[in-house]
Scaffold this active site. Sequence first.
Site, PDB file in Angstrom:
ATOM      1  N   GLY A  46       0.840  -1.195   0.000  1.00 25.78           N
ATOM      2  CA  GLY A  46       0.000   0.000   0.000  1.00 25.78           C
ATOM      3  C   GLY A  46       0.868   1.234   0.000  1.00 25.78           C
ATOM      4  O   GLY A  46       2.021   1.209  -0.456  1.00 25.78           O
ATOM      5  N   THR A 100       1.029   4.687   5.041  1.00 24.15           N
ATOM      6  CA  THR A 100       0.495   3.589   5.849  1.00 24.15           C
ATOM      7  C   THR A 100       1.620   2.638   6.245  1.00 24.15           C
ATOM      8  O   THR A 100       1.649   2.133   7.373  1.00 24.15           O
ATOM      9  CB  THR A 100      -0.606   2.832   5.078  1.00 24.15           C
ATOM     10  OG1 THR A 100      -1.578   3.773   4.626  1.00 24.15           O
ATOM     11  CG2 THR A 100      -1.285   1.803   5.946  1.00 24.15           C
ATOM     12  N   GLY A 101       2.551   2.398   5.341  1.00 28.96           N
ATOM     13  CA  GLY A 101       3.688   1.524   5.648  1.00 28.96           C
ATOM     14  C   GLY A 101       4.471   2.029   6.849  1.00 28.96           C
ATOM     15  O   GLY A 101       4.887   1.247   7.710  1.00 28.96           O
ATOM     16  N   GLU A 155       5.691  -3.386   0.881  1.00 29.33           N
ATOM     17  CA  GLU A 155       5.723  -3.043  -0.551  1.00 29.33           C
ATOM     18  C   GLU A 155       4.971  -1.730  -0.696  1.00 29.33           C
ATOM     19  O   GLU A 155       3.744  -1.706  -0.675  1.00 29.33           O
ATOM     20  CB  GLU A 155       5.013  -4.133  -1.378  1.00 29.33           C
ATOM     21  CG  GLU A 155       5.666  -5.492  -1.332  1.00 29.33           C
ATOM     22  CD  GLU A 155       6.862  -5.596  -2.267  1.00 29.33           C
ATOM     23  OE1 GLU A 155       7.261  -4.583  -2.868  1.00 29.33           O
ATOM     24  OE2 GLU A 155       7.404  -6.699  -2.370  1.00 29.33           O
ATOM     25  N   CYS A 191       1.836   0.050  -8.896  1.00 28.15           N
ATOM     26  CA  CYS A 191       2.937   0.520  -8.050  1.00 28.15           C
ATOM     27  C   CYS A 191       4.202   0.710  -8.870  1.00 28.15           C
ATOM     28  O   CYS A 191       4.835   1.757  -8.812  1.00 28.15           O
ATOM     29  CB  CYS A 191       3.162  -0.462  -6.909  1.00 28.15           C
ATOM     30  SG  CYS A 191       3.340  -2.162  -7.468  1.00 28.15           S
TER      31      CYS A 191
HETATM   32  P1  NAD Z   1      -3.313   2.539   1.526  1.00 29.05           P
HETATM   33  O1  NAD Z   1      -2.021   2.555   2.267  1.00 29.05           O
HETATM   34  O2  NAD Z   1      -4.225   3.682   1.667  1.00 29.05           O
HETATM   35  O3  NAD Z   1      -4.170   1.261   1.931  1.00 29.05           O
HETATM   36  C1  NAD Z   1      -3.636  -0.057   1.821  1.00 29.05           C
HETATM   37  C2  NAD Z   1      -4.293  -0.932   2.875  1.00 29.05           C
HETATM   38  O4  NAD Z   1      -3.884  -0.519   4.169  1.00 29.05           O
HETATM   39  C3  NAD Z   1      -5.817  -0.901   2.863  1.00 29.05           C
HETATM   40  O5  NAD Z   1      -6.280  -2.228   3.046  1.00 29.05           O
HETATM   41  C4  NAD Z   1      -6.151  -0.032   4.070  1.00 29.05           C
HETATM   42  O6  NAD Z   1      -7.387  -0.313   4.651  1.00 29.05           O
HETATM   43  C5  NAD Z   1      -5.027  -0.405   5.014  1.00 29.05           C
HETATM   44  N1  NAD Z   1      -4.725   0.612   6.029  1.00 29.05           N
HETATM   45  C6  NAD Z   1      -4.976   1.928   6.001  1.00 29.05           C
HETATM   46  N2  NAD Z   1      -4.494   2.530   7.114  1.00 29.05           N
HETATM   47  C7  NAD Z   1      -3.925   1.565   7.857  1.00 29.05           C
HETATM   48  C8  NAD Z   1      -3.211   1.549   9.080  1.00 29.05           C
HETATM   49  N3  NAD Z   1      -3.006   2.659   9.786  1.00 29.05           N
HETATM   50  N4  NAD Z   1      -2.735   0.387   9.532  1.00 29.05           N
HETATM   51  C9  NAD Z   1      -2.898  -0.748   8.827  1.00 29.05           C
HETATM   52  N5  NAD Z   1      -3.558  -0.803   7.639  1.00 29.05           N
HETATM   53  C10 NAD Z   1      -4.061   0.341   7.169  1.00 29.05           C
HETATM   54  O7  NAD Z   1      -2.905   2.267   0.009  1.00 29.05           O
HETATM   55  P2  NAD Z   1      -3.870   2.245  -1.281  1.00 29.05           P
HETATM   56  O8  NAD Z   1      -4.260   3.659  -1.600  1.00 29.05           O
HETATM   57  O9  NAD Z   1      -4.924   1.229  -1.119  1.00 29.05           O
HETATM   58  O10 NAD Z   1      -2.889   1.705  -2.406  1.00 29.05           O
HETATM   59  C11 NAD Z   1      -2.188   2.514  -3.294  1.00 29.05           C
HETATM   60  C12 NAD Z   1      -0.727   2.586  -2.901  1.00 29.05           C
HETATM   61  O11 NAD Z   1      -0.196   1.259  -2.830  1.00 29.05           O
HETATM   62  C13 NAD Z   1       0.139   3.312  -3.896  1.00 29.05           C
HETATM   63  O12 NAD Z   1       1.050   4.136  -3.211  1.00 29.05           O
HETATM   64  C14 NAD Z   1       0.895   2.182  -4.598  1.00 29.05           C
HETATM   65  O13 NAD Z   1       2.114   2.568  -5.171  1.00 29.05           O
HETATM   66  C15 NAD Z   1       1.051   1.216  -3.497  1.00 29.05           C
HETATM   67  N6  NAD Z   1       1.296  -0.134  -4.024  1.00 29.05           N
HETATM   68  C16 NAD Z   1       2.528  -0.705  -3.855  1.00 29.05           C
HETATM   69  C17 NAD Z   1       2.786  -1.954  -4.395  1.00 29.05           C
HETATM   70  C18 NAD Z   1       4.123  -2.616  -4.247  1.00 29.05           C
HETATM   71  O14 NAD Z   1       4.232  -3.801  -4.554  1.00 29.05           O
HETATM   72  N7  NAD Z   1       5.142  -1.932  -3.785  1.00 29.05           N
HETATM   73  C19 NAD Z   1       1.781  -2.621  -5.100  1.00 29.05           C
HETATM   74  C20 NAD Z   1       0.541  -1.997  -5.244  1.00 29.05           C
HETATM   75  C21 NAD Z   1       0.314  -0.760  -4.702  1.00 29.05           C
END
Ligand code: NAD
Length: 465
Positions: A216, A220-221, A238, A272
Amino acid sequence: MNPLLQRVSVDGGRPIPDAATGETIGYAPEHVVNDLEALITRARIAQPAWAALPASERGALLHAAAERVALVADELADAVSREQGKPLNGIGARVEVGAVQGWLHVNADLEVAPEVLVDDAENYSELIYKPVGLVGAVGPWNWPLMITIWQIAPALKMGNAVIVKPSEYTPLSVLALVSILNEVLPEGVLQVISGGRAVGAALTSHPAFGKIMFTGSTATGKAIAAASAQNLTRLTLELGGNDAGIVLPGTDIDAHLDALFWGAFINTGQTCAALKRLYVHESQYEQVLDALARKAAATPMGRGVDESNELGPLQNAMQFDIVARLVDDARARGRRIVTGGSPAPHLGRTFFEATIVGDAVDGDPIVDEEQFGPVLPVIRYDTVESAIASANRLDAALGASVWGDDPAQTREVALRLEAGTVWINKHGGIHPMVPFGGIKGSGYGMEFGFEGLKSVAVPVVITSR
Ligand code: NAD
């Protein structure tokens, strides 16, 4: 209604829209933080027997699960196309469902053998990989099925139980996938908790999980990394990317045009490791802009389930707003909108035209921020040295690419680019045996292949003699 969406819909659940039309396609269960404990209890009961099976038996069940997916591949592709928006065609929903089967089959046959580290008169030391126990898999909305399988196939193969937390934007396709896999997996080994950020935060800070696989955003990471400190939970992160590509002087543009375009516009830019800023030498700058603009304007966009389309909507209004803001900002700075540049409301509420932005420069938000949409800023450079410095100047470092026809030169540049994966004359291609992961602000840990299996295990050493 799609039978798989019907199967996982619940009365009184949260309505989930078709990404293209906004019509409700199903109702997702809204689990809350308190639901987590019951799932953890079930997983803890199921995991020891699962881990005790020979790896080959777990593998056989993963093969059987892949075959179940194959039986409903059309319905699953339709579900993800509607919920996520990506076209069935091209590198779209059918490819995503194919990847699910591929990752299951490949992980089914992989096994991490004990590694003999020292074997001499005094010492015999082996490194052995054991399951961590319970793995939490938290995913985003852009490739919901593919990313879920990246996380769960190796985790299951290593003998872990898994609890999946799909994105609140795309829960139904993940619920459908898990229900198909559970036709063959033992009860309690694979479960889903469908909820929002609070559920994600509860899961990722819970001490029951030995490992969190997170894909994500970088923000959030970082929150998950902070939460992991309390329990010393192992993490694979990731995170977001802002991949640069460098077209070297003298490159045959026509030969690479398709790969350049789809490297950026795969899944309508919501990928991503897509090309998100392209550096082109001044000698070929206008030629590249013109070729990309013609390709962008000619590529059909519309509903994913319409076979003629190759580009779809932004998955959600939040992402649409980010893309629109970045393009408006570029326009306000006097950057050249070579093609596109506007919403396409006649197609649906979150469609944005495929857009090529010329005369962009480092420091522009459209260059420095992850657009995650159908927009590619193209930046002019004069020396290869300056292009490498530009590519490496951001914190995001998931992927990068170099384009050119001299293998020695492309390799030399590739070695100097800071990213988890550097592609030469392509961008974004992945393989279940080739480790994938980011560096710097794009996270840590690698998925896929043997590295991926090891990442959902704990290494222990046994020493004798
Ligand atoms: P996001 O971080 O908003 O959400 C991802 C997940 O995390 C969701 O399931 C969400 O409910 C959960 N989440 C939100 N807040 C949280 C918290 N505080 N603790 C734990 N979990 C929580 O990301 P998104 O908008 O859904 O995805 C898009 C992003 O993901 C882009 O930045 C993209 O580049 C990245 N991404 C990375 C990869 C990779 O392999 N590196 C792959 C796909 C997407």
